[in-house]
Design a protein around this motif. Structure first.
Motif, PDB file in Angstrom:
ATOM      1  N   UNK A   1       0.864  -1.188   0.000  1.00  0.00           N
ATOM      2  CA  UNK A   1       0.000   0.000   0.000  1.00  0.00           C
ATOM      3  C   UNK A   1       0.891   1.226   0.000  1.00  0.00           C
ATOM      4  N   UNK A   2       0.748   2.080  -1.011  1.00  0.00           N
ATOM      5  CA  UNK A   2       1.564   3.289  -1.097  1.00  0.00           C
ATOM      6  C   UNK A   2       1.097   4.346  -0.102  1.00  0.00           C
ATOM      7  N   UNK A   3       2.054   5.087   0.469  1.00  0.00           N
ATOM      8  CA  UNK A   3       1.702   6.250   1.284  1.00  0.00           C
ATOM      9  C   UNK A   3       1.086   7.326   0.393  1.00  0.00           C
ATOM     10  N   UNK A   4       0.239   8.175   0.979  1.00  0.00           N
ATOM     11  CA  UNK A   4      -0.383   9.241   0.208  1.00  0.00           C
ATOM     12  C   UNK A   4      -1.105  10.216   1.110  1.00  0.00           C
ATOM     13  N   UNK A   5      -1.628  11.273   0.517  1.00  0.00           N
ATOM     14  CA  UNK A   5      -2.328  12.310   1.265  1.00  0.00           C
ATOM     15  C   UNK A   5      -3.795  11.930   1.475  1.00  0.00           C
ATOM     16  N   UNK A   6      -4.361  12.374   2.588  1.00  0.00           N
ATOM     17  CA  UNK A   6      -5.776  12.150   2.870  1.00  0.00           C
ATOM     18  C   UNK A   6      -6.623  12.780   1.773  1.00  0.00           C
ATOM     19  N   UNK A   7      -7.669  12.067   1.367  1.00  0.00           N
ATOM     20  CA  UNK A   7      -8.552  12.567   0.327  1.00  0.00           C
ATOM     21  C   UNK A   7      -8.056  12.343  -1.083  1.00  0.00           C
ATOM     22  N   UNK A   8      -6.888  11.706  -1.242  1.00  0.00           N
ATOM     23  CA  UNK A   8      -6.350  11.403  -2.559  1.00  0.00           C
ATOM     24  C   UNK A   8      -6.161   9.891  -2.698  1.00  0.00           C
ATOM     25  N   UNK A   9      -6.329   9.341  -3.916  1.00  0.00           N
ATOM     26  CA  UNK A   9      -6.199   7.887  -4.098  1.00  0.00           C
ATOM     27  C   UNK A   9      -4.794   7.391  -3.754  1.00  0.00           C
ATOM     28  N   UNK A  10      -4.749   6.243  -3.072  1.00  0.00           N
ATOM     29  CA  UNK A  10      -3.492   5.576  -2.751  1.00  0.00           C
ATOM     30  C   UNK A  10      -3.510   4.199  -3.405  1.00  0.00           C
ATOM     31  N   UNK A  11      -2.425   3.874  -4.097  1.00  0.00           N
ATOM     32  CA  UNK A  11      -2.359   2.615  -4.837  1.00  0.00           C
ATOM     33  C   UNK A  11      -2.194   1.424  -3.895  1.00  0.00           C
ATOM     34  N   UNK A  12      -2.900   0.339  -4.219  1.00  0.00           N
ATOM     35  CA  UNK A  12      -2.801  -0.922  -3.485  1.00  0.00           C
ATOM     36  C   UNK A  12      -2.485  -2.025  -4.493  1.00  0.00           C
ATOM     37  N   UNK A  13      -1.499  -2.837  -4.157  1.00  0.00           N
ATOM     38  CA  UNK A  13      -1.129  -3.939  -5.044  1.00  0.00           C
ATOM     39  C   UNK A  13      -1.077  -5.225  -4.222  1.00  0.00           C
ATOM     40  N   UNK A  14      -1.913  -6.201  -4.593  1.00  0.00           N
ATOM     41  CA  UNK A  14      -1.986  -7.489  -3.904  1.00  0.00           C
ATOM     42  C   UNK A  14      -1.372  -8.541  -4.822  1.00  0.00           C
ATOM     43  N   UNK A  15      -0.330  -9.207  -4.344  1.00  0.00           N
ATOM     44  CA  UNK A  15       0.343 -10.223  -5.141  1.00  0.00           C
ATOM     45  C   UNK A  15      -0.178 -11.604  -4.741  1.00  0.00           C
ATOM     46  N   UNK A  16      -0.603 -12.379  -5.746  1.00  0.00           N
ATOM     47  CA  UNK A  16      -1.158 -13.709  -5.481  1.00  0.00           C
ATOM     48  C   UNK A  16      -0.032 -14.735  -5.326  1.00  0.00           C
ATOM     49  N   UNK A  17      -0.189 -15.622  -4.380  1.00  0.00           N
ATOM     50  CA  UNK A  17       0.709 -16.773  -4.264  1.00  0.00           C
ATOM     51  C   UNK A  17       0.278 -17.844  -5.253  1.00  0.00           C
ATOM     52  N   UNK A  18      -1.028 -18.010  -5.390  1.00  0.00           N
ATOM     53  CA  UNK A  18      -1.620 -18.887  -6.401  1.00  0.00           C
ATOM     54  C   UNK A  18      -2.997 -18.322  -6.723  1.00  0.00           C
ATOM     55  N   UNK A  19      -3.433 -18.499  -7.930  1.00  0.00           N
ATOM     56  CA  UNK A  19      -4.731 -17.963  -8.332  1.00  0.00           C
ATOM     57  C   UNK A  19      -5.496 -19.016  -9.119  1.00  0.00           C
ATOM     58  N   UNK A  20      -6.832 -18.999  -9.029  1.00  0.00           N
ATOM     59  CA  UNK A  20      -7.646 -19.998  -9.725  1.00  0.00           C
ATOM     60  C   UNK A  20      -7.795 -19.655 -11.202  1.00  0.00           C
TER      61      UNK A  20
END
Length: 300
Positions: free
Chosen positions: A80-99
């Motif tokens: 989760x990237x740091x960012x300012x309140x009220x502004x979008x912050x990027x989230x990246x979820x890495x899969x260990x395995x996916x269906x």
């Protein structure tokens, strides 16, 4: 006092199991199967009984497939990237395995008592990219991530809690301004003003007495035959020192003002420092220095 719903949710998080419920269409299908079963028994219609059993078997297969579609999912780590309140912050979820596809998820970041929804932008077999929007500053600690889907058939919704341990900062909200902020008009303390000679602008001429030949005014030499040099105009290079050593009536506005001014200093390559109740950060102008100061404001 913890409510029954909060207790039930905390229990689900601890068990780390897959939970499943029918969607609206799935509920209609279950109701139809039950109605067909009652009619087939009431009218002793063997053909209707066979059709009901076939539909029930297919529904059971859809239920199992939906369960395994999420059960097969595994999370490696989350960023989760740091960012300012009220502004979008990027989230990246890495899969260990996916269906197998389709890969369509609803995601929430779970704090101790708060759920933060993630707006999913794109999903691949390796990772999922999304955004969060948080209105208040602070140091946020995420303990679980909740993933929900109704794929692959849309008849059942299935969700699961994954235990994670990650943290990120939400900086004070930036003030909206269409013009660059003026340091002095906003009451910022400016210390250690230094000067350097301007190479192009000049305010007077004087006779050349040796030294750097680049400053000779060749235009005047061509006209008068005299060697004159341009006396450069002084430019100030500021060092800005921010202090937060007392409580303010509108603390959030003061923190937002400081955060905005720090961003302006960084963009203008003006060195700045920060002093708060707990910490003192020395002069700097790099991106890392800016983030260190903003993180300190987020904790105030």
């Amino acid at each position: 006092m913890m409510t029954f719903f909060q207790f039930f949710r905390s229990l689900m998080k601890k068990r780390n199991q897959v939970y499943i419920l029918p969607t609206r269409m799935g509920g209609y299908l279950i109701g139809l199967i039950f109605l067909m079963f009652l009619m087939s028994v009431g009218y002793s219609n063997n053909l209707l009984i066979i059709f009901t059993l076939v539909l029930f078997s297919m529904n059971l297969i859809w239920l199992i497939q939906t369960h395994f579609h999420l059960h097969a999912l595994g999370i490696q780590w989350i960023l989760v990237n740091d960012g300012h309140a009220g502004e979008p912050q990027l989230v990246k979820v890495f899969w260990e395995k996916s269906p197998s596809e389709p890969l369509e998820w609803e995601i929430w970041l779970e704090e101790e008592s708060t759920s933060i929804p993630v707006r999913v932008i794109s999903t691949t077999k390796q990772y999922c990219l999304g955004e969060i929007l948080i209105p208040d500053r602070g140091h946020r600690r995420i303990q679980h991530i909740r993933i929900k889907t109704n794929r692959p058939f849309g008849l059942y919704q299935v969700w699961r809690y994954f235990k994670i341990n990650t943290a990120f900062y939400v900086f004070p909200r930036k003030l909206k301004s269409s013009h660059p902020l003026n340091f002095r008009s906003l009451g910022i303390e400016v210390e250690d003003g230094r000067t350097q000679m301007g190479a192009n602008d000049f305010w007077s001429l004087k006779y050349y007495q040796g030294g750097e030949s680049k400053r000779i005014s060749w235009k005047h030499y061509a006209r008068s035959g005299e060697l004159l040099v341009k006396e450069g105009q002084d430019h100030l290079t500021f060092e800005v020192h921010f202090k937060l050593l007392m409580e303010y009536y509108d603390k959030e506005f003061v923190l937002s003002k400081l955060a905005t001014q720090m961003v302006v200093c960084h963009q203008s390559h003006v060195p700045f420092s920060l002093e708060t109740f707990q910490k003192k950060i020395s002069l700097g102008s790099s991106e890392k220095h800016l983030f260190d100061c903003l993180r300190e404001l987020a904790k105030c």
